[in-house]
Scaffold this motif. Structure first.
Motif, short mmCIF file in Angstrom:
data_model
loop_
_atom_site.label_atom_id
_atom_site.label_comp_id
_atom_site.label_asym_id
_atom_site.label_seq_id
_atom_site.Cartn_x
_atom_site.Cartn_y
_atom_site.Cartn_z
N VAL A 21 49.64 4.72 -44.31
CA VAL A 21 48.91 3.77 -45.16
C VAL A 21 48.24 2.71 -44.30
O VAL A 21 47.06 2.40 -44.46
CB VAL A 21 49.86 3.12 -46.18
CG1 VAL A 21 49.15 2.01 -46.96
CG2 VAL A 21 50.42 4.16 -47.13
N MET A 22 49.01 2.16 -43.38
CA MET A 22 48.51 1.17 -42.42
C MET A 22 48.92 1.64 -41.03
O MET A 22 50.11 1.85 -40.78
CB MET A 22 49.11 -0.20 -42.71
CG MET A 22 48.76 -1.27 -41.66
SD MET A 22 47.05 -1.87 -41.78
CE MET A 22 47.20 -2.95 -43.22
N PRO A 23 47.98 1.85 -40.12
CA PRO A 23 48.36 2.31 -38.77
C PRO A 23 49.44 1.43 -38.18
O PRO A 23 49.48 0.21 -38.42
CB PRO A 23 47.04 2.20 -37.98
CG PRO A 23 45.97 2.31 -39.01
CD PRO A 23 46.52 1.65 -40.25
N ARG A 24 50.29 2.03 -37.38
CA ARG A 24 51.45 1.31 -36.87
C ARG A 24 51.08 0.20 -35.88
O ARG A 24 51.89 -0.68 -35.61
CB ARG A 24 52.45 2.29 -36.24
CG ARG A 24 53.15 3.13 -37.31
CD ARG A 24 54.21 4.03 -36.71
NE ARG A 24 53.63 5.11 -35.95
CZ ARG A 24 54.30 5.86 -35.08
NH1 ARG A 24 55.57 5.60 -34.84
NH2 ARG A 24 53.71 6.85 -34.45
N PHE A 25 49.87 0.22 -35.37
CA PHE A 25 49.42 -0.86 -34.49
C PHE A 25 48.80 -2.01 -35.25
O PHE A 25 48.38 -3.00 -34.66
CB PHE A 25 48.42 -0.32 -33.45
CG PHE A 25 47.23 0.36 -34.07
CD1 PHE A 25 46.16 -0.36 -34.58
CD2 PHE A 25 47.17 1.75 -34.14
CE1 PHE A 25 45.06 0.26 -35.16
CE2 PHE A 25 46.07 2.39 -34.71
CZ PHE A 25 45.01 1.64 -35.22
N ALA A 26 48.74 -1.89 -36.57
CA ALA A 26 48.06 -2.90 -37.39
C ALA A 26 49.04 -3.50 -38.40
O ALA A 26 50.15 -3.03 -38.59
CB ALA A 26 46.88 -2.27 -38.13
N GLY A 27 48.59 -4.56 -39.04
CA GLY A 27 49.41 -5.23 -40.04
C GLY A 27 50.34 -6.27 -39.43
O GLY A 27 50.46 -6.37 -38.21
N LEU A 28 51.00 -7.04 -40.28
CA LEU A 28 51.93 -8.06 -39.83
C LEU A 28 53.22 -7.40 -39.33
O LEU A 28 53.71 -6.45 -39.93
CB LEU A 28 52.25 -9.03 -40.96
CG LEU A 28 51.06 -9.82 -41.52
CD1 LEU A 28 51.51 -10.70 -42.69
CD2 LEU A 28 50.42 -10.67 -40.44
N ALA A 29 53.76 -7.91 -38.23
CA ALA A 29 54.96 -7.33 -37.64
C ALA A 29 56.20 -7.79 -38.39
O ALA A 29 56.42 -8.98 -38.57
CB ALA A 29 55.06 -7.70 -36.17
N SER A 30 57.01 -6.84 -38.83
CA SER A 30 58.34 -7.14 -39.36
C SER A 30 59.29 -6.09 -38.79
O SER A 30 58.86 -5.05 -38.29
CB SER A 30 58.36 -7.09 -40.90
OG SER A 30 58.14 -5.78 -41.37
N LEU A 31 60.57 -6.37 -38.83
CA LEU A 31 61.54 -5.43 -38.29
C LEU A 31 61.48 -4.12 -39.07
O LEU A 31 61.63 -4.09 -40.29
CB LEU A 31 62.94 -6.03 -38.35
CG LEU A 31 63.19 -7.14 -37.33
CD1 LEU A 31 64.45 -7.92 -37.67
CD2 LEU A 31 63.26 -6.58 -35.91
N MET A 32 61.19 -3.04 -38.39
CA MET A 32 61.06 -1.70 -38.94
C MET A 32 59.96 -1.59 -39.98
O MET A 32 59.94 -0.67 -40.77
CB MET A 32 62.39 -1.22 -39.56
CG MET A 32 63.60 -1.39 -38.67
SD MET A 32 63.46 -0.53 -37.09
CE MET A 32 64.84 -1.25 -36.20
#
Length: 333
Positions: A21-32
């Motif tokens: 849904v959202m590439p893992r290099f993008a979006g706000l960082a949260s644990l897991m």
């Protein structure tokens, strides 16, 4: 709505953000990539496993940087997916999990920070939540043990290069990353005869440096013993020591050889490989694990991000164990 339907609806609300849904290099960082909740809201929402950071390194006696551990692990944890390929555990199918943010530490007052950690973790434990913490230096484990062991002392599996049972440093400082387990035993929250330390190695300040720990009944399995006995035998012994009672698991990233995890405050050569670390943690399935932490990840000392990736991966493995143990206690697994 049935109880099972209610539970499934809650689990659906606490799924990690999908990399599809959202590439893992993008979006706000949260644990897991989990949803973020304030602690009080998490309790009200029925979160069963709370992940949070403790950005403290004011108690370190060597290289600083572990205060940035939670931030670094959050970033690298975006690389974790949903299912453990080796064990088949999908923690998010078993428990509602969320990132509860960071404990609001006081970087210039260690004692105050310890009180803040207890104030943060106490209500979570009282509400029945299982905690997975990301340090921070190893002193952060002390207040967590005070919380989970308040009613009765708990057992401990401690994976580390150092015993962390010194009495004091620098003329009487009793609250350092080298003293947490001594303080916990003195407080009656940690059962030394159900405590096993694995991977201990490195030079000593004195020949009798570990005498106090041994006199209390702690089993210290030095790295030389790990090599001589083999990991399977060590794991069998560790499981027999903690038995079937409530057990906490603390994993210091310096248990690994600095070839695999250089970003830590007190590195010691001759440690575990990352593959051995995974084998060790996975082999602890079935224990009554009630909480865990990963500590001493210092991202500034490893700009490549490798150490933080190791920390995030170990944290995911611990999350799998905690979720399975919790589901088993609830009769769901």
């Amino acid at each position: 709505m049935s109880e099972d339907s209610t539970r499934q609806a809650r689990l659906a609300r606490f799924q990690p953000l999908s990399g599809m849904v959202m590439p893992r290099f993008a979006g706000l960082a949260s644990l897991m990539r989990l949803p973020v909740r304030e602690p009080a809201a998490a309790v009200g929402d029925g979160v069963e496993i709370g992940l949070f950071g403790i950005p403290l390194d004011s108690a370190t006696t060597n290289r600083p940087g572990a205060r940035l551990g939670p931030r670094g692990v959050r970033e690298q944890s975006a690389l974790m997916r949903l299912v453990n390929h080796a064990t088949g555990i999908s923690p998010y199918e078993l428990c509602a999990c969320a990132d509860l943010g960071d404990v609001p530490v006081n970087p210039v007052d260690v004692a105050d920070t310890l009180a803040r950690i207890e104030a943060f973790a106490g209500p979570l434990h009282a509400a029945g939540m299982t905690m997975l913490a990301i340090g921070g230096d190893h002193l952060v484990t002390y207040p967590l043990l005070r919380v989970v062991g308040a009613q009765a002392p708990v057992g401990l599996i401690h994976v580390d290069a150092h015993s962390d049972t010194a009495d004091s440093y620098f003329g009487g400082a009793r609250l350092t990353h080298g003293t947490p387990f001594r303080r916990a035993i003195e407080d009656g929250v940690l059962d030394p005869r159900r405590t096993v330390q694995i991977g201990i190695r490195g030079t000593l300040y004195a020949r009798d440096e570990r005498r106090w720990a041994l006199d209390q009944g702690i089993r210290i399995i030095e790295m030389e013993n790990v090599i001589a006995q083999g990991l399977p035998a060590v794991i069998t012994e560790a499981r027999s020591i903690v038995g079937s009672g409530p057990t906490y698991l603390s994993f210091d990233i310096d248990a690994l050889d600095p070839a695999f995890a250089p970003g830590t405050g007190t590195p010691e050569i001759g440690g575990f490989t990352s593959r051995e670390a995974l084998f060790l943690v996975r082999a602890l399935r079935g224990l009554d694990l009630i909480g865990a932490d990963v500590v001493e990840v210092a991202p500034p000392l490893d700009p490549s991000g490798t150490t933080a990736l190791v920390g995030a991966t170990i944290a995911f493995e611990l999350l799998c164990l905690l979720a399975e143990a919790r589901a088993r206690r609830a009769g769901q697994g």
